[in-house]
Motif scaffolding. Structure first.
Motif, short mmCIF file in Angstrom:
data_model
loop_
_atom_site.label_atom_id
_atom_site.label_comp_id
_atom_site.label_asym_id
_atom_site.label_seq_id
_atom_site.Cartn_x
_atom_site.Cartn_y
_atom_site.Cartn_z
N ARG A 158 5.98 -9.91 -15.27
CA ARG A 158 5.24 -8.93 -16.27
C ARG A 158 5.21 -7.53 -16.22
NH1 ARG A 158 0.30 -11.83 -18.06
NH2 ARG A 158 1.10 -13.91 -17.17
N MET A 159 4.94 -7.58 -14.88
CA MET A 159 4.90 -5.96 -14.40
C MET A 159 6.09 -5.17 -14.35
SD MET A 159 2.60 -6.88 -10.77
CE MET A 159 2.35 -5.08 -10.49
N ASP A 160 6.09 -4.12 -15.15
CA ASP A 160 7.12 -3.13 -15.14
C ASP A 160 7.08 -2.36 -13.67
OD1 ASP A 160 5.17 -1.19 -15.27
OD2 ASP A 160 5.64 -0.88 -17.30
N PRO A 161 8.44 -1.93 -13.44
CA PRO A 161 8.78 -1.13 -12.24
C PRO A 161 7.71 -0.05 -12.08
CG PRO A 161 10.60 -1.36 -13.62
CD PRO A 161 9.67 -1.91 -14.31
N LEU A 162 7.23 0.80 -13.10
CA LEU A 162 6.18 1.87 -12.82
C LEU A 162 4.94 1.17 -12.16
CD1 LEU A 162 5.66 4.61 -13.29
CD2 LEU A 162 4.84 4.30 -15.58
N GLU A 163 4.59 -0.06 -12.81
CA GLU A 163 3.25 -0.80 -12.34
C GLU A 163 3.46 -1.36 -10.95
OE1 GLU A 163 0.68 -3.37 -14.89
OE2 GLU A 163 2.71 -3.61 -15.97
N LYS A 164 4.64 -1.81 -10.44
CA LYS A 164 4.97 -2.02 -9.13
C LYS A 164 4.71 -1.00 -8.35
CE LYS A 164 8.18 -5.91 -10.39
NZ LYS A 164 9.22 -6.29 -10.52
N VAL A 165 5.36 0.07 -8.56
CA VAL A 165 5.06 1.18 -7.54
C VAL A 165 3.52 1.69 -7.67
CG1 VAL A 165 5.67 3.79 -7.40
CG2 VAL A 165 7.27 2.27 -8.07
N MET A 166 2.89 1.63 -8.62
CA MET A 166 1.49 2.10 -8.71
C MET A 166 0.66 0.84 -7.78
SD MET A 166 1.25 3.56 -12.60
CE MET A 166 -0.28 3.26 -12.99
N HIS A 167 0.87 -0.21 -7.84
CA HIS A 167 0.31 -1.23 -7.04
C HIS A 167 0.58 -1.10 -5.56
CE1 HIS A 167 -1.57 -3.60 -10.30
NE2 HIS A 167 -0.51 -3.75 -10.97
N HIS A 168 1.66 -0.81 -5.27
CA HIS A 168 2.14 -0.82 -3.83
C HIS A 168 2.11 0.38 -3.41
CE1 HIS A 168 3.11 -4.99 -3.95
NE2 HIS A 168 3.76 -4.77 -5.06
N ASP A 169 2.21 1.40 -4.01
CA ASP A 169 2.11 2.74 -3.39
C ASP A 169 0.74 3.09 -2.86
OD1 ASP A 169 1.72 5.73 -3.10
OD2 ASP A 169 3.63 5.95 -4.25
N PRO A 170 0.52 3.41 -1.40
CA PRO A 170 -0.87 3.83 -0.79
C PRO A 170 -1.58 4.76 -1.35
CG PRO A 170 1.23 3.91 0.63
CD PRO A 170 1.60 3.45 -0.61
N VAL A 171 -0.65 5.70 -1.83
CA VAL A 171 -1.50 7.15 -2.19
C VAL A 171 -1.90 6.82 -3.78
CG1 VAL A 171 -1.21 9.58 -2.76
CG2 VAL A 171 0.01 8.54 -0.82
N ILE A 172 -1.07 6.39 -4.61
CA ILE A 172 -1.62 6.29 -6.02
C ILE A 172 -2.20 4.77 -6.06
CG2 ILE A 172 -0.93 6.16 -8.41
CD1 ILE A 172 1.89 7.36 -7.48
N GLY A 173 -2.16 4.14 -5.91
CA GLY A 173 -2.52 2.73 -5.93
C GLY A 173 -3.78 2.40 -6.77
N PHE A 174 -3.83 2.99 -8.08
CA PHE A 174 -4.81 2.64 -9.21
C PHE A 174 -5.14 1.33 -9.39
CE2 PHE A 174 -2.66 6.47 -11.02
CZ PHE A 174 -3.64 7.37 -10.79
N LYS A 175 -4.18 0.36 -9.47
CA LYS A 175 -4.74 -1.03 -9.42
C LYS A 175 -4.57 -1.98 -8.27
CE LYS A 175 -3.57 -1.36 -14.30
NZ LYS A 175 -3.24 -2.20 -15.55
N ARG A 176 -4.43 -1.15 -7.44
CA ARG A 176 -4.46 -1.96 -5.85
C ARG A 176 -5.59 -2.78 -5.82
NH1 ARG A 176 -2.64 0.57 -0.39
NH2 ARG A 176 -2.44 -1.39 0.50
N VAL A 177 -6.74 -2.37 -6.23
CA VAL A 177 -7.95 -3.35 -5.68
C VAL A 177 -7.79 -4.71 -6.70
CG1 VAL A 177 -10.62 -3.43 -6.10
CG2 VAL A 177 -9.44 -1.36 -4.97
N GLU A 178 -7.54 -4.10 -8.17
CA GLU A 178 -7.24 -5.33 -9.16
C GLU A 178 -6.17 -6.30 -8.63
OE1 GLU A 178 -5.87 -5.02 -13.50
OE2 GLU A 178 -7.45 -3.27 -13.13
N HIS A 179 -4.99 -5.59 -8.07
CA HIS A 179 -3.98 -6.46 -7.61
C HIS A 179 -4.51 -7.29 -6.36
CE1 HIS A 179 -0.08 -8.07 -6.66
NE2 HIS A 179 0.05 -7.25 -5.23
N GLN A 180 -5.42 -6.84 -5.48
CA GLN A 180 -5.85 -7.49 -4.36
C GLN A 180 -6.86 -8.62 -4.82
OE1 GLN A 180 -7.43 -4.67 -1.67
NE2 GLN A 180 -5.39 -4.28 -0.74
N ASN A 181 -7.58 -8.12 -5.77
CA ASN A 181 -8.61 -9.38 -6.29
C ASN A 181 -7.82 -10.48 -7.01
OD1 ASN A 181 -10.66 -7.98 -5.69
ND2 ASN A 181 -10.92 -6.87 -7.39
#
Length: 197
Positions: A158-181
């Protein structure tokens, strides 16, 4: 002469009386001889009768001795047959006892094997029941793991490519905490489904 006559008469009388006495003596001796002869004949007859009885008794003794020997031989044969029969009987009893002991040992061994096999069967039945329950639990957990994995894949898809980049990008990582949770929740759910032996 008279004397001579007288003496001749006396001599003749003496002779006659002597002759008469001699005749009497002769008769008496003849009678004694006859009596002795009769007694000798009677004794001879008795001796012959006794000899006949003795011969008959000896023959009877010999016959009885032979009969006794025959009976002794029969008794000896009967004793030998009896001893042999007793020996054969004792041997048969010993063989029967030996066979019985073998059968007892074989029966004991078979009973021991049967008890062992029965214990093993009970053990294996218990293990099978445990394995069946464990297998059912594992199958249920596998179904839940497949569902969790399916949820992970669906969420990732369900994740679109932009979300994937945002999740994995160390600099941007807005949803990184959400993704890790979310990943930690999925990991916890997977760990809960781990099969415990």
């Amino acid at each position: 002469m008279r004397l001579l006559r007288l003496s001749s008469i006396a001599a003749l009388a003496l002779m006659i009386s002597s002759a008469a006495q001699a005749d009497q003596e002769s008769d008496r001796l003849r009678e004694a001889l006859r009596s002795a002869t009769a007694q000798a004949r009677a004794a001879e007859d008795q001796r012959a009768a006794v000899q006949a009885k003795l011969t008959a008794a000896e023959q009877e003794r010999d016959r009885l001795r032979k009969q006794n020997e025959a009976y002794r031989a029969q008794v000896k044969e009967a004793e030998q047959a009896y001893r042999q029969a007793v020996k054969d009987f004792n041997e048969r009893i010993a063989e029967r006892d030996e066979s019985l002991e073998k059968w007892k040992a074989a029966y004991g061994e078979a009973a021991g094997v049967a008890r062992t096999k029965d214990a093993e069967r009970s053990k294996f039945e218990g293990e099978a029941t445990t394995w069946k329950a464990s297998t059912k639990a594992c199958e249920a957990k596998n179904v839940r793991l497949v569902k969790i994995a399916d949820d992970v894949v669906k969420q990732y898809e369900r994740m679109d490519p932009l979300e994937k980049v945002m999740h994995h990008d160390p600099v941007i990582g807005f949803k990184r905490v959400e993704h890790q949770n979310a990943a930690q929740d999925f990991r916890d759910q997977i760990i809960e489904q781990r099969a415990k032996p």
